[in-house]
Enzyme design. Sequence first.
Site, PDB file in Angstrom:
ATOM      1  CD  GLU A  94      -2.288   1.386   2.732  1.00 35.43           C
ATOM      2  OE1 GLU A  94      -2.462   2.540   3.242  1.00 35.43           O
ATOM      3  OE2 GLU A  94      -2.924   0.353   3.447  1.00 35.43           O
TER       4      GLU A  94
ATOM      5  CE  LYS B  30      -6.130   2.125   7.557  1.00 36.55           C
ATOM      6  NZ  LYS B  30      -5.512   3.236   6.597  1.00 36.55           N
TER       7      LYS B  30
ATOM      8  CB  THR C   8      -2.804   8.482   3.121  1.00 36.93           C
ATOM      9  OG1 THR C   8      -2.069   7.378   3.882  1.00 36.93           O
ATOM     10  CG2 THR C   8      -2.953   9.624   3.864  1.00 36.93           C
TER      11      THR C   8
END
Length: 212
Positions: free
Chosen positions: A43, A134, A74
């Site tokens: 990621e 998440k 993000t």
Amino acid sequence: MKKVDVLNRIEKAGIVAVVREASEEQALQAAEAVIKGGIKGIEVTFSVPHADQVIAELKKNHEADAAVIIGAGTVLEAVTARLAILAGAEFIVSPCFDQETAELCNLYQIPYMPGCMTITEMRQAMRSGAEIVKLFPATSFTPQMIQSAKAPLPQVTIMPTGGINLDNLSEWKQAGALVVGVGGNLFKGVAASDFNLVTKTAEEYMKRWDEQ
């Protein structure tokens, strides 16, 4: 379906390395080091300068290895999500839920993994197509949170991220985590440009994950 294939590959990876470095070069080297160590989920966060270029370079370097899966993190809104997807990101991760981003990812058949802390947030994310939620920051919870969330939402799939380390990795997996996100603890060697240490640490994480 493309989305199903990506989700299967994320599950098979088990660990997603959260690359959050100060430069494009460091991010590339850090990602390559953990891939060498056996962690196939990457990621690249959009706190990294030129994150889209890092994603594109990693995709190019590993296009022949289906086990390696590159995503973006993000991601706070749909504009960034589209930039990441056009660069080759195969999944999108966010610290929070955003409806427009969820819809964009559904349009492109890209898994969207938004950060959630409450049952209400998880429910909203799932209604908007998020197959993996998440749990962030996981430092605010214990592994028992997964089972607590599954009581009212037995169909929820959770990826804890934040504060996952070698000491608690097994606990999270045993509690029911399909996959975990690992950041800072994995990249301690980067500051000293000791990427061999990063590779070795990645090997230790994968060994611990596979033991369970």
